[in-house]
Design a protein around this motif. Sequence first.
Motif, PDB file in Angstrom:
ATOM      1  N   TRP A 239     -16.753  20.176  15.524  1.00  0.00           N
ATOM      2  CA  TRP A 239     -16.496  18.930  14.789  1.00  0.00           C
ATOM      3  C   TRP A 239     -16.204  19.215  13.325  1.00  0.00           C
ATOM      4  CZ3 TRP A 239     -18.810  16.971  10.540  1.00  0.00           C
ATOM      5  CH2 TRP A 239     -20.193  17.096  10.339  1.00  0.00           C
ATOM      6  N   GLU A 240     -16.782  20.311  12.839  1.00  0.00           N
ATOM      7  CA  GLU A 240     -16.463  20.684  11.453  1.00  0.00           C
ATOM      8  C   GLU A 240     -14.994  21.119  11.348  1.00  0.00           C
ATOM      9  OE1 GLU A 240     -19.169  23.414   9.571  1.00  0.00           O
ATOM     10  OE2 GLU A 240     -17.751  23.812   7.940  1.00  0.00           O
ATOM     11  N   LYS A 241     -14.528  21.844  12.363  1.00  0.00           N
ATOM     12  CA  LYS A 241     -13.133  22.283  12.362  1.00  0.00           C
ATOM     13  C   LYS A 241     -12.177  21.078  12.362  1.00  0.00           C
ATOM     14  CE  LYS A 241      -9.936  25.353  14.794  1.00  0.00           C
ATOM     15  NZ  LYS A 241      -9.006  24.554  15.593  1.00  0.00           N
ATOM     16  N   VAL A 242     -12.486  20.099  13.227  1.00  0.00           N
ATOM     17  CA  VAL A 242     -11.667  18.885  13.302  1.00  0.00           C
ATOM     18  C   VAL A 242     -11.656  18.161  11.950  1.00  0.00           C
ATOM     19  CG1 VAL A 242     -11.618  16.548  14.297  1.00  0.00           C
ATOM     20  CG2 VAL A 242     -11.893  18.547  15.789  1.00  0.00           C
ATOM     21  N   THR A 243     -12.849  17.993  11.385  1.00  0.00           N
ATOM     22  CA  THR A 243     -12.968  17.266  10.119  1.00  0.00           C
ATOM     23  C   THR A 243     -12.268  18.019   8.983  1.00  0.00           C
ATOM     24  OG1 THR A 243     -15.038  16.289  10.852  1.00  0.00           O
ATOM     25  CG2 THR A 243     -14.611  16.255   8.490  1.00  0.00           C
ATOM     26  N   ARG A 244     -12.441  19.347   8.971  1.00  0.00           N
ATOM     27  CA  ARG A 244     -11.797  20.126   7.903  1.00  0.00           C
ATOM     28  C   ARG A 244     -10.281  20.127   8.026  1.00  0.00           C
ATOM     29  NH1 ARG A 244     -15.053  22.406   4.413  1.00  0.00           N
ATOM     30  NH2 ARG A 244     -17.190  22.905   5.022  1.00  0.00           N
ATOM     31  N   THR A 245      -9.768  20.076   9.255  1.00  0.00           N
ATOM     32  CA  THR A 245      -8.315  20.038   9.447  1.00  0.00           C
ATOM     33  C   THR A 245      -7.732  18.768   8.827  1.00  0.00           C
ATOM     34  OG1 THR A 245      -8.495  21.279  11.514  1.00  0.00           O
ATOM     35  CG2 THR A 245      -6.466  20.029  11.171  1.00  0.00           C
ATOM     36  N   THR A 246      -8.372  17.647   9.093  1.00  0.00           N
ATOM     37  CA  THR A 246      -7.831  16.379   8.595  1.00  0.00           C
ATOM     38  C   THR A 246      -8.047  16.221   7.080  1.00  0.00           C
ATOM     39  OG1 THR A 246      -7.724  13.997   8.991  1.00  0.00           O
ATOM     40  CG2 THR A 246      -9.864  14.990   9.257  1.00  0.00           C
ATOM     41  N   THR A 247      -9.201  16.622   6.591  1.00  0.00           N
ATOM     42  CA  THR A 247      -9.423  16.476   5.144  1.00  0.00           C
ATOM     43  C   THR A 247      -8.571  17.473   4.352  1.00  0.00           C
ATOM     44  OG1 THR A 247     -11.382  17.899   5.298  1.00  0.00           O
ATOM     45  CG2 THR A 247     -11.765  15.534   5.301  1.00  0.00           C
ATOM     46  N   ALA A 248      -8.335  18.664   4.937  1.00  0.00           N
ATOM     47  CA  ALA A 248      -7.486  19.642   4.245  1.00  0.00           C
ATOM     48  C   ALA A 248      -6.060  19.105   4.115  1.00  0.00           C
ATOM     49  CB  ALA A 248      -7.482  20.971   5.004  1.00  0.00           C
ATOM     50  N   GLN A 249      -5.609  18.384   5.149  1.00  0.00           N
ATOM     51  CA  GLN A 249      -4.255  17.819   5.093  1.00  0.00           C
ATOM     52  C   GLN A 249      -4.185  16.737   4.011  1.00  0.00           C
ATOM     53  OE1 GLN A 249      -1.829  19.101   6.496  1.00  0.00           O
ATOM     54  NE2 GLN A 249      -0.165  17.608   6.463  1.00  0.00           N
ATOM     55  N   ALA A 250      -5.215  15.902   3.950  1.00  0.00           N
ATOM     56  CA  ALA A 250      -5.238  14.850   2.921  1.00  0.00           C
ATOM     57  C   ALA A 250      -5.243  15.463   1.523  1.00  0.00           C
ATOM     58  CB  ALA A 250      -6.469  13.961   3.115  1.00  0.00           C
ATOM     59  N   GLU A 251      -6.004  16.534   1.370  1.00  0.00           N
ATOM     60  CA  GLU A 251      -6.081  17.189   0.053  1.00  0.00           C
ATOM     61  C   GLU A 251      -4.766  17.873  -0.298  1.00  0.00           C
ATOM     62  OE1 GLU A 251      -9.489  19.750   0.109  1.00  0.00           O
ATOM     63  OE2 GLU A 251     -10.877  18.040   0.008  1.00  0.00           O
TER      64      GLU A 251
ATOM     65  N   ALA B  51       0.838  -1.208   0.000  1.00  0.00           N
ATOM     66  CA  ALA B  51       0.000   0.000   0.000  1.00  0.00           C
ATOM     67  C   ALA B  51       0.871   1.256   0.000  1.00  0.00           C
ATOM     68  CB  ALA B  51      -0.917  -0.007   1.225  1.00  0.00           C
ATOM     69  N   ASP B  52       0.414   2.240  -0.753  1.00  0.00           N
ATOM     70  CA  ASP B  52       1.074   3.546  -0.799  1.00  0.00           C
ATOM     71  C   ASP B  52       0.263   4.470   0.106  1.00  0.00           C
ATOM     72  OD1 ASP B  52       2.403   5.860  -1.447  1.00  0.00           O
ATOM     73  OD2 ASP B  52       1.442   6.078  -3.409  1.00  0.00           O
ATOM     74  N   TRP B  53       0.747   4.678   1.336  1.00  0.00           N
ATOM     75  CA  TRP B  53      -0.086   5.353   2.329  1.00  0.00           C
ATOM     76  C   TRP B  53       0.697   6.378   3.120  1.00  0.00           C
ATOM     77  CZ3 TRP B  53       0.352   4.897   7.821  1.00  0.00           C
ATOM     78  CH2 TRP B  53       1.382   4.038   8.273  1.00  0.00           C
ATOM     79  N   THR B  54      -0.023   7.209   3.848  1.00  0.00           N
ATOM     80  CA  THR B  54       0.620   8.166   4.748  1.00  0.00           C
ATOM     81  C   THR B  54      -0.312   8.564   5.888  1.00  0.00           C
ATOM     82  OG1 THR B  54       1.841  10.273   4.846  1.00  0.00           O
ATOM     83  CG2 THR B  54      -0.148  10.246   3.488  1.00  0.00           C
ATOM     84  N   TYR B  55       0.285   8.905   7.022  1.00  0.00           N
ATOM     85  CA  TYR B  55      -0.422   9.649   8.057  1.00  0.00           C
ATOM     86  C   TYR B  55      -0.277  11.127   7.712  1.00  0.00           C
ATOM     87  CZ  TYR B  55      -0.201   5.619  11.378  1.00  0.00           C
ATOM     88  OH  TYR B  55      -0.341   4.410  12.010  1.00  0.00           O
ATOM     89  N   GLY B  56      -1.030  11.994   8.384  1.00  0.00           N
ATOM     90  CA  GLY B  56      -0.828  13.432   8.265  1.00  0.00           C
ATOM     91  C   GLY B  56      -0.287  13.983   9.575  1.00  0.00           C
TER      92      GLY B  56
END
Lengths: 243, 142
Positions: free
Chosen positions: A220-232, A196-201
């Motif tokens: 909860w939106e702030k938490v979710t946006r922080t993690t999805t922004a990092q993935a993006e 697998a080609d994977w990463t943590y943020g």
Amino acid sequence: MSETAIKLDYKKGSIFIDKVQALLPDGGNLNLCLTCGACSSGCPATELSNMDPRKFLRYAAFGMDEEILKSDWVWMCTMCQRCVYVCPMKIDIPQLIYHARASWPREDRPKGILGSCDMALRNDSCSAMGTPPEDFQFVVEDVLEEYREAQPEFKDMEAPIDKQGAELFINQNSREPVTEPDELVPLWKILHIVGADWTYGSKGWAGENYCMFLADDESWEKVTRTTTAQAEQLGCKTFLNTE
Amino acid sequence: MQDPCQIVRKSYGDPIAEDLRFVVKSIVGEENLIEMYPNKSNNYCCGGGGGFLQSGYKDARLSYGRLKDNQIQTTGADYCVAACHNCHAQIHELSEHYGGGYQVVHLWTMICLSLGILGPNEREYLGDDLKEVNIFHPETAM
């Protein structure tokens, strides 16, 4: 059953169920209840705190807001959605519960959930244990190094943080890095073996989101946006939530 | 095996429940997987979800979980596979609280054990019956 008849006091347009219906797709079907009781008969939370899903919905439908807005049962319903699954009318009782939770003054909500949410807001890890990104990075690198040496078959194993362009963005429950780091390793091994080609943020690596359980929308939106922004930002194609 | 609400009923439904069974059966052998009923999308929540683990209502949470504990004890299984962190924590506590004595394991533990790559320090949740089985690099025990 009540000993005396309940006198209903409708205040049209201001009752709790109307507010929630206005927020949900198709009103969450909240006014379609057949009172069959399938929800309650299959709910493990039935009878806790003298409440059950059917009763909760009936209180809401009758405009008896005080009964439901003061009930601590909203913290004993896990919002598992089994009641929706078995309901012939697909009534979204868990959303009613969520909004009842949200109606509690923030400081009066359960301290454990509140504390875990506040911890997540402390830094970019979004961890319910408050662990900062540098501590997470240290543990991951330290454990990886140790296992590469101790188990030479895995000398090429990786546990990347912020790997640009990785296919998978994987998050991690805080319990492993903070309290039982050896439990991180089996997952890494499986990912290594399958190639697998994977990463943590470094940001938003923590999988849990207690702000959602707290019914604190902004947080909860702030938490979710922080993690999805990092993935993006890393260009990952798939977000894999291990929670 | 537990069907986590979050993964099954609330996300991918019965197809992923079947995938989970494919993996678990591949690891332990088809004859060693004992189903609970109801299961898959119709499962009972264990009581660890929705923030219940941190809400402070411990007695209510354990009372909620009695249904799940009964289901597990009825199977007579020695192990419950819980592929969800909340389920794992809650069911582990149910086993201790109600005295069922069954072990509760992460899926990753069972996969690595079956592949022969589970080291001596990665066995926190295995029972005595499997603790010493097929240890990868036993010399590294801490």
